[in-house]
Scaffold this motif. Structure first.
Motif, PDB file in Angstrom:
ATOM      1  N   ARG A  20       0.741  -1.145   0.194  1.00 12.69           N
ATOM      2  CA  ARG A  20      -0.070   0.039   0.015  1.00 12.69           C
ATOM      3  C   ARG A  20       0.818   1.302  -0.019  1.00 12.69           C
ATOM      4  NH1 ARG A  20      -1.877   3.939   3.341  1.00 12.69           N
ATOM      5  NH2 ARG A  20      -4.075   4.336   3.214  1.00 12.69           N
ATOM      6  N   ALA A  21       0.576   2.331  -0.852  1.00 15.10           N
ATOM      7  CA  ALA A  21       1.186   3.130  -1.024  1.00 15.10           C
ATOM      8  C   ALA A  21       1.032   4.124   0.052  1.00 15.10           C
ATOM      9  CB  ALA A  21       1.136   4.181  -2.415  1.00 15.10           C
ATOM     10  N   VAL A  22       1.949   4.874   0.819  1.00 15.92           N
ATOM     11  CA  VAL A  22       1.554   5.997   1.716  1.00 15.92           C
ATOM     12  C   VAL A  22       1.199   7.129   1.189  1.00 15.92           C
ATOM     13  CG1 VAL A  22       2.400   7.457   3.502  1.00 15.92           C
ATOM     14  CG2 VAL A  22       3.220   4.615   3.390  1.00 15.92           C
ATOM     15  N   THR A  23       0.010   7.772   1.776  1.00 15.22           N
ATOM     16  CA  THR A  23      -0.572   9.001   0.901  1.00 15.22           C
ATOM     17  C   THR A  23      -0.573   9.865   1.916  1.00 15.22           C
ATOM     18  OG1 THR A  23      -2.770   8.390   1.415  1.00 15.22           O
ATOM     19  CG2 THR A  23      -2.102   7.740  -0.715  1.00 15.22           C
ATOM     20  N   SER A  24      -0.885  11.085   1.826  1.00 16.32           N
ATOM     21  CA  SER A  24      -0.817  12.376   2.838  1.00 16.32           C
ATOM     22  C   SER A  24      -2.373  12.373   3.317  1.00 16.32           C
ATOM     23  CB  SER A  24      -0.611  13.555   2.354  1.00 16.32           C
ATOM     24  OG  SER A  24      -0.971  13.989   0.988  1.00 16.32           O
ATOM     25  N   ARG A 134       6.306  14.630  -5.179  1.00 16.97           N
ATOM     26  CA  ARG A 134       7.079  13.561  -6.332  1.00 16.97           C
ATOM     27  C   ARG A 134       7.162  13.966  -7.790  1.00 16.97           C
ATOM     28  NH1 ARG A 134       8.661   9.046  -3.736  1.00 16.97           N
ATOM     29  NH2 ARG A 134       7.729   8.549  -1.480  1.00 16.97           N
ATOM     30  N   GLU A 135       5.856  14.269  -8.202  1.00 16.95           N
ATOM     31  CA  GLU A 135       5.530  14.541  -9.623  1.00 16.95           C
ATOM     32  C   GLU A 135       5.813  15.855 -10.133  1.00 16.95           C
ATOM     33  OE1 GLU A 135       5.219  11.831 -11.607  1.00 16.95           O
ATOM     34  OE2 GLU A 135       5.111  10.383  -9.762  1.00 16.95           O
ATOM     35  N   PRO A 166      10.813   7.412   5.773  1.00 12.49           N
ATOM     36  CA  PRO A 166      11.977   7.961   5.269  1.00 12.49           C
ATOM     37  C   PRO A 166      11.771   8.262   3.663  1.00 12.49           C
ATOM     38  CG  PRO A 166      12.313   5.675   6.445  1.00 12.49           C
ATOM     39  CD  PRO A 166      10.772   5.995   6.260  1.00 12.49           C
ATOM     40  N   ASP A 167      11.076   7.541   2.962  1.00 14.91           N
ATOM     41  CA  ASP A 167      10.871   8.021   1.467  1.00 14.91           C
ATOM     42  C   ASP A 167      10.427   9.392   1.132  1.00 14.91           C
ATOM     43  OD1 ASP A 167      11.719   5.400   0.567  1.00 14.91           O
ATOM     44  OD2 ASP A 167       9.961   4.665   0.193  1.00 14.91           O
ATOM     45  N   LEU A 168       9.494   9.598   1.991  1.00 13.95           N
ATOM     46  CA  LEU A 168       8.797  11.194   1.993  1.00 13.95           C
ATOM     47  C   LEU A 168       9.839  11.981   2.546  1.00 13.95           C
ATOM     48  CD1 LEU A 168       6.580  13.070   1.410  1.00 13.95           C
ATOM     49  CD2 LEU A 168       5.761  12.960   3.715  1.00 13.95           C
ATOM     50  N   VAL A 198      13.598   9.524  11.870  1.00 17.15           N
ATOM     51  CA  VAL A 198      13.411   9.298  10.494  1.00 17.15           C
ATOM     52  C   VAL A 198      14.069  10.538   9.875  1.00 17.15           C
ATOM     53  CG1 VAL A 198      11.972   9.609   8.497  1.00 17.15           C
ATOM     54  CG2 VAL A 198      11.322   8.018  10.049  1.00 17.15           C
ATOM     55  N   CYS A 199      13.888  11.715  10.401  1.00 15.87           N
ATOM     56  CA  CYS A 199      14.515  12.809   9.989  1.00 15.87           C
ATOM     57  C   CYS A 199      15.912  13.036  10.340  1.00 15.87           C
ATOM     58  CB  CYS A 199      13.655  14.170  10.462  1.00 15.87           C
ATOM     59  SG  CYS A 199      11.946  14.256  10.008  1.00 15.87           S
TER      60      CYS A 199
END
Length: 244
Positions: A20-24, A134-135, A166-168, A198-199
């Motif tokens: 599942r992709a993490v969304t905001s 991202r886009e 981490p990815d975001l 994470v940061c």
């Protein structure tokens, strides 16, 4: 008889489903009040844009055109009902603000606040901030990003859905200009520690304080979420990072 199992490519089989992709956000439909609907009808065409249109290329991502100037640009991911967002924009007239939100009543309420205060330095984007970042958001184009009180997903099995991963953070570190800031706040203790970890692991970010925790800044307005946290006895933690 042996237990029947679905074929490996069966979408009902959890093992066959893609991660599942993490969304905001989590999209909850809600009706607008009459006042919110009037604000939406009047101000959305002027101060709002659909993230889906920007990502698809149907409309350009062009903050300079939206604001009619070139100024420092700050993005807030999840503006909620907009009370603190509008207050911060009013307090920083020399900075342009992008508020990314999906909850329609919150967007409408923010548009009402924008109109009442006569703000020209705030634009609202409806949709997924993660996809937008991202886009479409160029590298080094943001002077700051704010993530205040994101959904805490308190149940352990749901924590992988949390926004600050981490990815975001890696994407944010690229989109923020050198010297720019990433400011986070939460009232959930374990999420605050996750944010810190994470940061802290992102080499392009430097904490503003030795231990990573920031004393609550007086300029950040108290939201309803924060007020409720105080009443319920949860400590609010702020974190501030600079892009190296």
């Amino acid at each position: 008889m042996p237990e029947s199992r679905p074929p490996l490519d069966d979408p009902q089989d959890p093992a066959a489903r893609p991660p599942r992709a993490v969304t905001s956000f989590v999209h909850h439909r809600a009706r607008l009040t009459e006042g919110q609907q009037r604000a939406w009808d009047r101000w959305w065409p002027v101060r709002g844009h659909e993230v889906a249109d920007l990502v698809s290329g149907a409309r350009p991502y062009d903050p300079a055109a939206w604001f009619g100037r070139s100024a420092p640009l700050v993005m807030e991911i999840g503006s909620g009902m907009g009370e603190s967002t509008a207050a911060m924009a009013a307090a920083e007239p020399g900075t342009d603000h992008l508020a990314v939100e999906v909850f329609e009543p919150g967007i409408a309420q923010l548009l009402m606040r924008v109109a009442e205060a006569g703000l020209t330095n705030l634009v609202v984007l409806r949709g997924d901030a993660v996809v937008l970042l991202r886009e479409r958001v160029p590298s080094g184009s943001l002077d700051g990003v704010r993530i205040f009180f994101p959904d805490p997903w308190p149940k352990r099995r749901h924590r992988k859905r949390r926004l600050v991963q981490p990815d975001l953070v890696a994407v944010l570190a690229d989109r923020i200009r050198p010297g720019g800031t990433l400011h986070l706040a939460t009232d959930w203790a374990d999420y605050a520690v996750q944010m810190l970890d994470v940061c802290g692991a992102e080499p392009r970010l430097r904490p503003a304080t030795a231990d990573g925790w920031l004393p609550r800044p007086s300029w950040r307005p108290v939201t309803k979420f924060e007020a409720r946290a105080r009443v319920e006895g949860r400590e609010v933690r702020d974190l501030l990072y600079y892009k190296e």
